[in-house]
Design a protein around this motif. Structure first.
Motif, mmCIF file in Angstrom:
data_model
loop_
_atom_site.group_PDB
_atom_site.id
_atom_site.type_symbol
_atom_site.label_atom_id
_atom_site.label_comp_id
_atom_site.label_asym_id
_atom_site.label_seq_id
_atom_site.Cartn_x
_atom_site.Cartn_y
_atom_site.Cartn_z
ATOM 1 N N VAL A 28 -3.228 4.872 -1.689
ATOM 2 C CA VAL A 28 -4.415 5.577 -0.852
ATOM 3 C C VAL A 28 -4.164 7.062 -0.492
ATOM 4 C CG1 VAL A 28 -5.243 3.193 0.052
ATOM 5 C CG2 VAL A 28 -3.429 4.640 1.098
ATOM 6 N N GLU A 29 -5.279 7.629 -0.294
ATOM 7 C CA GLU A 29 -5.195 9.182 0.268
ATOM 8 C C GLU A 29 -6.371 9.271 0.981
ATOM 9 O OE1 GLU A 29 -6.036 12.714 0.794
ATOM 10 O OE2 GLU A 29 -7.386 11.956 -0.796
ATOM 11 N N ASN A 30 -5.993 9.883 2.321
ATOM 12 C CA ASN A 30 -6.995 10.142 3.394
ATOM 13 C C ASN A 30 -6.420 11.562 3.966
ATOM 14 O OD1 ASN A 30 -9.564 9.836 4.106
ATOM 15 N ND2 ASN A 30 -9.138 8.150 5.153
ATOM 16 N N PHE A 31 -6.204 12.631 3.436
ATOM 17 C CA PHE A 31 -5.491 13.798 4.033
ATOM 18 C C PHE A 31 -4.445 13.412 4.946
ATOM 19 C CE2 PHE A 31 -9.334 16.916 3.490
ATOM 20 C CZ PHE A 31 -8.789 17.359 2.209
ATOM 21 N N CYS A 32 -4.461 13.975 6.256
ATOM 22 C CA CYS A 32 -3.311 13.661 7.041
ATOM 23 C C CYS A 32 -3.291 12.275 7.566
ATOM 24 C CB CYS A 32 -3.137 14.746 8.178
ATOM 25 S SG CYS A 32 -2.840 16.385 7.219
ATOM 26 N N TRP A 78 0.733 -1.110 -0.032
ATOM 27 C CA TRP A 78 0.129 -0.108 0.004
ATOM 28 C C TRP A 78 0.843 1.308 -0.173
ATOM 29 C CZ3 TRP A 78 -1.840 -4.388 1.289
ATOM 30 C CH2 TRP A 78 -3.149 -4.922 0.785
ATOM 31 N N LEU A 79 0.584 2.251 -0.991
ATOM 32 C CA LEU A 79 1.358 3.355 -0.894
ATOM 33 C C LEU A 79 0.326 4.742 -0.481
ATOM 34 C CD1 LEU A 79 3.523 5.325 -1.690
ATOM 35 C CD2 LEU A 79 2.586 5.196 -4.270
ATOM 36 N N GLY A 80 0.857 5.448 0.392
ATOM 37 C CA GLY A 80 0.006 6.464 0.800
ATOM 38 C C GLY A 80 0.892 7.676 0.454
ATOM 39 N N SER A 81 0.038 8.660 -0.225
ATOM 40 C CA SER A 81 0.752 9.676 -0.735
ATOM 41 C C SER A 81 -0.477 10.899 -0.868
ATOM 42 C CB SER A 81 1.379 9.931 -1.686
ATOM 43 O OG SER A 81 0.903 9.558 -2.864
ATOM 44 N N CYS A 82 -0.469 11.954 -0.297
ATOM 45 C CA CYS A 82 -1.758 12.876 -0.364
ATOM 46 C C CYS A 82 -1.739 13.849 -1.544
ATOM 47 C CB CYS A 82 -1.559 13.762 1.010
ATOM 48 S SG CYS A 82 -3.248 14.898 1.248
ATOM 49 N N VAL A 83 -0.426 14.615 -1.632
ATOM 50 C CA VAL A 83 -0.438 15.581 -2.733
ATOM 51 C C VAL A 83 0.310 14.889 -3.991
ATOM 52 C CG1 VAL A 83 -0.423 18.215 -3.187
ATOM 53 C CG2 VAL A 83 -0.509 17.432 -0.992
ATOM 54 N N GLU A 84 -0.078 13.861 -4.395
ATOM 55 C CA GLU A 84 0.602 13.138 -5.350
ATOM 56 C C GLU A 84 1.268 13.694 -6.614
ATOM 57 O OE1 GLU A 84 -2.579 12.792 -5.129
ATOM 58 O OE2 GLU A 84 -3.387 12.952 -7.270
ATOM 59 N N ASP A 85 0.252 14.871 -7.271
ATOM 60 C CA ASP A 85 0.703 15.441 -8.246
ATOM 61 C C ASP A 85 2.095 16.193 -8.046
ATOM 62 O OD1 ASP A 85 -1.750 14.812 -9.546
ATOM 63 O OD2 ASP A 85 -2.621 16.574 -9.363
ATOM 64 N N ILE A 93 3.068 14.842 4.765
ATOM 65 C CA ILE A 93 1.840 14.362 5.027
ATOM 66 C C ILE A 93 1.628 12.777 4.756
ATOM 67 C CG2 ILE A 93 -0.827 14.520 4.327
ATOM 68 C CD1 ILE A 93 -0.188 17.116 3.093
ATOM 69 N N GLY A 94 1.741 12.306 3.648
ATOM 70 C CA GLY A 94 1.527 10.662 3.479
ATOM 71 C C GLY A 94 2.291 10.018 4.491
ATOM 72 N N ALA A 95 3.559 10.598 5.041
ATOM 73 C CA ALA A 95 4.501 9.577 5.676
ATOM 74 C C ALA A 95 4.052 9.783 7.223
ATOM 75 C CB ALA A 95 5.893 10.129 5.405
ATOM 76 N N SER A 96 3.641 10.886 7.768
ATOM 77 C CA SER A 96 3.429 11.057 9.207
ATOM 78 C C SER A 96 2.765 10.015 9.931
ATOM 79 C CB SER A 96 2.564 12.547 9.364
ATOM 80 O OG SER A 96 3.444 13.715 9.022
ATOM 81 N N GLY A 97 1.833 9.384 9.565
ATOM 82 C CA GLY A 97 1.129 8.176 10.319
ATOM 83 C C GLY A 97 2.059 7.271 10.440
ATOM 84 N N LEU A 98 2.902 6.886 9.484
ATOM 85 C CA LEU A 98 3.975 5.781 9.576
ATOM 86 C C LEU A 98 5.033 6.241 10.293
ATOM 87 C CD1 LEU A 98 3.275 4.460 6.110
ATOM 88 C CD2 LEU A 98 3.452 2.806 8.163
ATOM 89 N N ARG A 99 5.442 7.568 10.426
ATOM 90 C CA ARG A 99 6.544 7.907 11.071
ATOM 91 C C ARG A 99 6.011 7.761 12.761
ATOM 92 N NH1 ARG A 99 5.725 11.763 14.956
ATOM 93 N NH2 ARG A 99 4.861 13.075 13.452
ATOM 94 N N ALA A 128 3.557 -1.106 3.949
ATOM 95 C CA ALA A 128 2.789 -0.029 4.086
ATOM 96 C C ALA A 128 3.798 1.018 4.018
ATOM 97 C CB ALA A 128 2.060 0.158 5.032
ATOM 98 N N MET A 129 3.760 1.831 2.906
ATOM 99 C CA MET A 129 4.652 3.002 2.596
ATOM 100 C C MET A 129 4.007 4.267 2.593
ATOM 101 S SD MET A 129 7.961 4.281 1.778
ATOM 102 C CE MET A 129 8.897 2.772 1.264
ATOM 103 N N GLY A 130 4.620 5.136 3.118
ATOM 104 C CA GLY A 130 3.883 6.676 3.125
ATOM 105 C C GLY A 130 5.144 7.677 2.577
ATOM 106 N N VAL A 131 4.591 8.477 1.852
ATOM 107 C CA VAL A 131 5.769 9.609 1.227
ATOM 108 C C VAL A 131 5.250 10.760 1.077
ATOM 109 C CG1 VAL A 131 5.571 8.742 -1.069
ATOM 110 C CG2 VAL A 131 7.557 9.649 -0.266
ATOM 111 N N GLU A 132 5.644 11.698 1.094
ATOM 112 C CA GLU A 132 5.502 13.186 0.677
ATOM 113 C C GLU A 132 6.540 13.865 0.507
ATOM 114 O OE1 GLU A 132 1.462 12.978 1.160
ATOM 115 O OE2 GLU A 132 1.889 13.815 -0.827
ATOM 116 N N LYS A 133 6.519 14.799 -0.717
ATOM 117 C CA LYS A 133 7.809 15.662 -1.097
ATOM 118 C C LYS A 133 6.877 17.077 -1.340
ATOM 119 C CE LYS A 133 11.977 16.414 -3.134
ATOM 120 N NZ LYS A 133 12.243 17.054 -1.798
#
Lengths: 400, 482
Positions: free
Chosen positions: A84-88, A53-60, A348-354, A112-117
């Motif tokens: 998946v995307e679910n805000f923060c 599962w990949l989590g990223s919020c502002v993927e664009d 954003i997408g990484a914070s839960g996993l952090r 499960a991977m979360g990432v945001e740049k």
């Protein structure tokens, strides 16, 4: 909640990139950085992962759409990858997908991977994005700090708190997280601040000043989960096994913003998600049972009211408890021991996993200078969206 | 009786003192000095001719019993669009029925009086006419027009009922006398020498038309108790009155030092000022000017003194003011100075007209709903009741939010959001009679929002798409005292 998944899924490895203004790294590289540590921790090869599962919020801004960027970055073996995307709450949502797959017996070893740049926008603060075609026609020209600032009025009115006392308590929330961040090698912001510095900082959205707002960061964090049995076979010789005690998500249905009753002094969803998570984990007295918490301190006021919503403080007492140091590193329930969103940073997408990364480290006694004396149960909390309309996740981790 | 049934006006709350303009430009154009008295009304960044028209029309529609609006005439030389009917937006914002006939009138500042004249001559049996005049004409910095011009709107409901003023006579002259012109692509207008405009136009065509009308009615200037002239400067108005033979004390104050030249709305605005004072039986001579002249002879009725107690007009609009003390803020707010908005300010969320069409009642009309099952008032109105204890399907009746007052539950001043007038103020508003909406606050300098404050709703601009020039309008909350 149909019985829940308590103790049915284990974390077998975790990884987290260095957070910060990572001008040097792409989202792909951040994921690779976190994944290398995670594989090493689990003692696994990437080919053993059978779902991701990949989590990223502002993927664009970085990875783009679909699960493909994760499969490409990690060269996964044509396994199912779901973005998946679910805000923060995105990172926790990715974790939930992997955890549920294992709990369902559909997956043996899941990632499960979360990432945001976020720092490729060219400006400070969170990126601008659409709230949907209809809301974009009538929502105010709002920002995250502005909407969370509204909690200050709501909380002060509800509990009759003097603005000065609330201001000081909010400042203490940030002072504490800055002190904690100093001991986090991977944190974005590692600098102590004083209460007066927080209070004197430029106003972002009244009454929130610069130091009431969390860092906006680049980063990635990930977890590999499996069954407790497989986990024991993989890591029992080296260390304890960390189990998922509960994972719950609650989404607003419009009641807060749409009809009377809610006074903007608290989060409806946090209370719901927390109650369900405590039931799932069998927690009766969260203030006593939870040993360490990573909560969604996007803004100082958020953390403050969340202490009450999670049951860590009595209603109306958070200001006093915060000022008394109850949630400091040496307090009765340390919060944001790694610096939190405030200082570890908030991709954003990484914070839960952090957050789970820190709880995992604390439960295994490997948090270095930050290590707390006794940690049997840790709580992670995310709040995505706005106080009046949001999604909340509450996750509890403990040892087998 | 057919005639004017009610009036309403709107003047932006912001006023720019002309001394400020002189302080900014006197070094460059010292000839501005004689004009630099008093103050002029200026639009806030989120006001334009359309938003002012809505406010004036709302005021006019609250007074008098008109029995249903059949037509909307909107006069302006500064509507935001050359194509896209301003009066159609006006109808949506006012929640008028869709069978109303809307018409925009422009082309000259004469349009304000011309539409009123037209409405008064229409067959009132077919329904009432809402006549709105609104203008916010762009004026180049350091020009005389920057000093002279003001922004504002006035509206009348004309039809059959308890008229406050009736039409006695009209007379028009048409002439391609080009005092000013402005091409559709030009931001600013072009103006010929003022001495020629004065001699050939203001002291020529204008009094000639008025005298012709009076002659036809076998009247003289001495028979006029209120002379409304389309001139902002009092000395110019006095000179014209002298030509017509109207005593100086019967010239309606041009309000130069308080509002300025409101363009197509000027005569309508000053007519309201006259109606606020006129006594039954008095004659009002109202003139419009621009490529000719229209003259309108009205007579105040016995109903005027009673009906006007139910209406607010020029006096209230003038009293509602806040001094803009920073000329640069005026330039930025009126989009004449392109300041650095930052990269965040570049972010665009283009509006799809098809979405705007579907949501027009929600957005332009500020229409929410009331659940017939549980009575919960809600915004926006969906198919399913928002109350968690109800959730009834498809049982919602429309409820207008625009006309209701509310109270601020919480608010913030956001310095991060990109705006032409930061910070952006917003928060939750709870409405009398139920319902709550997260709203932006308008005219916050005049009355800074705070929790507990009583607010009313105003129709405002939300943003302008710089690429497509699409303007998003919605409602904002402002202090009832602002």
């Amino acid at each position: 909640m149909n019985g829940g998944i308590r103790d049915r899924v284990a974390i077998v490895g975790m990884g987290c990139s260095r957070f910060g203004e990572r001008w040097d790294a792409s989202a792909t590289q951040l994921m690779q950085e976190a994944f290398a540590e995670c594989l090493d921790d689990a003692g696994l090869g990437a080919d053993e992962i059978d779902a991701a599962w990949l989590g990223s919020c502002v993927e664009d801004l970085h990875v783009g759409r679909s699960g493909i960027p994760l499969a490409m970055a990690l060269r996964l073996g044509n396994v199912p990858v779901t973005r998946v995307e679910n805000f923060c709450a995105t990172g926790t949502e990715a974790f939930r997908g992997a955890v549920y797959a294992v709990a369902a017996g559909a997956s043996r070893i899941a990632l499960a991977m979360g990432v945001e740049k976020l720092k490729d926008t060219g400006y400070g603060g969170l990126p601008e994005f659409s709230f949907g075609a209809e809301a974009d026609l009538w929502w105010p020209n709002l920002t995250a700090p502005g909407t969370f600032a509204l909690l200050a009025d709501g909380y002060a009115a509800r509990h009759g708190v003097a603005p000065r006392d609330l201001r000081r308590a909010m400042a203490h929330v940030s002072v504490k997280s800055h002190a904690n961040g100093l001991l986090s090698p991977k944190a974005h912001i590692r600098r102590a601040v004083t209460e007066q510095q927080v209070i004197d900082a430029p106003v972002i959205a009244a009454p929130l000043g610069l130091y009431d707002c969390c860092g906006v960061s680049d980063g990635a964090a990930c977890a590999i989960v499996t069954t407790p049995e497989i986990a024991r076979s993989l890591v029992a010789a080296r260390r304890d096994v960390v189990l998922v005690k509960a994972i719950q998500i609650a989404a607003s249905n419009g009641a807060e913003a749409g009809c009377g009753g809610w006074d903007a002094s608290h989060f409806v969803t946090t209370r719901v998600a927390a109650a369900r998570a405590y039931a799932e984990a069998g927690v009766r007295d969260p203030a006593a049972d939870v040993d360490v918490a990573e909560v969604h301190d996007c803004f100082s006021i958020t953390e403050l009211v969340t202490m009450e919503d999670l049951g860590f403080a009595q209603p109306g007492r958070a200001v006093h408890d915060v000022l008394d140091g109850a949630f400091d590193a040496a307090g009765r329930l340390p919060c944001q021991i790694d610096g939190g969103l405030k200082c570890f940073g908030h991709p954003i997408g990484a914070s839960g996993l952090r957050m789970l990364y820190e709880l995992h480290a604390q439960l295994l006694g490997r948090a270095g200078e930050r290590q707390l004396a006794r940690v049997d149960l840790g709580l992670a909390h995310n709040l995505g969206g706005f106080p009046f309309q949001n999604v909340c996740s509450v996750t509890l981790l403990g040892r087998a | 009786m057919t005639g004017i049934l009610s009036y309403g006006v709107h003047l932006p709350v912001l006023r720019l003192s002309r001394a400020q303009i002189l302080a900014a430009h006197g070094w460059y154009n010292p000839a501005l000095a004689p004009l630099a008295t008093g103050e002029r009304a200026i639009c806030n960044w989120d006001e334009d001719a359309l938003t002012m028209a809505v406010e004036a029309a709302r005021a006019a529609l609250t007074g008098g019993d008109h029995g249903g609006i059949a037509r909307v005439l909107l006069a302006s030389t500064s509507l935001p669009y050359v194509e896209r009917s301003g009066s159609a937006v006006l109808c949506e914002a006012l929640g008028l029925e869709t069978r109303v006939m809307p018409l925009d009138a422009g082309g000259s500042t004469r349009a304000g009086v011309a539409t009123l004249l037209t409405a008064l001559q229409l067959d009132a049996a077919s329904g009432a006419t809402l006549c709105v005049a609104s203008d916010d004409r762009p004026a180049r910095p350091a020009s005389a027009q920057e000093m002279l011009f003001g922004a504002g709107a006035a509206a009348f409901v004309v039809g059959r009922g308890e008229a406050i003023a009736t039409l006695r006579a009209v007379h028009s002259r048409t002439a391609d006398f080009v005092d000013r012109l402005r091409a559709p692509t030009a931001h600013y207008g072009f103006q010929w020498e003022e001495r020629w405009i004065r001699d050939g136009g203001h002291l020529g065509l204008l009094p000639e038309t008025a005298l012709e009308l009076l002659g036809q009615q076998r009247l003289t200037g001495a028979d006029i108790q209120h002379l409304v002239l389309p001139l902002a400067q009092p000395q110019a108005a006095r000179a014209v009155a002298k030509r017509i033979g109207v005593p100086a004390e019967c010239v309606v104050d041009t309000l130069y030092e308080r509002s300025g030249d409101l363009g197509a709305a000027l005569s309508s605005w000053l007519l309201v000022a006259a109606l606020e004072k006129a006594r039954p039986g008095e004659r009002l001579l109202v003139c419009g000017f621009g490529q000719g002249c229209d003259a309108l002879l009205l007579e105040a009725t016995d109903a005027l003194p009673r009906v006007r107690t139910q209406m607010t007009g020029v006096a209230a609009a003038l009293a509602r003011r806040h001094a803009e003390t920073n000329y640069m803020r005026y330039l930025v707010g009126s989009r004449q100075l392109d300041v650095e908005a930052g990269i965040r300010g570049e972010a665009q969320r283009p509006t799809a007209p098809s979405v705007a069409w579907r949501e027009r009642r929600t957005v332009l009309g500020f229409q929410g709903g009331r659940c017939r099952r549980c009575g919960t008032v809600q915004f926006p109105a969906g198919a399913i009741c928002v109350d968690p204890a109800c959730k009834a399907h498809g049982d919602m009746e429309p409820v207008g939010f625009a006309g209701r007052r509310g109270r601020i539950l919480n608010c913030t001043a956001d310095h991060l959001a990109a705006s032409l007038r930061p910070p952006v103020h917003y928060g939750m508003v709870e409405f009398e009679g139920g319902g709550r909406v997260l709203l932006e606050f308008a005219d916050t300098d005049a009355q800074p929002p705070q929790a507990g404050m009583a607010v009313r709703m105003v129709f405002r601009l939300r943003r302008v798409d710089p690429v497509r020039q699409w303007r998003d309008y919605f409602w904002k909350a402002t202090g009832v005292g602002a």
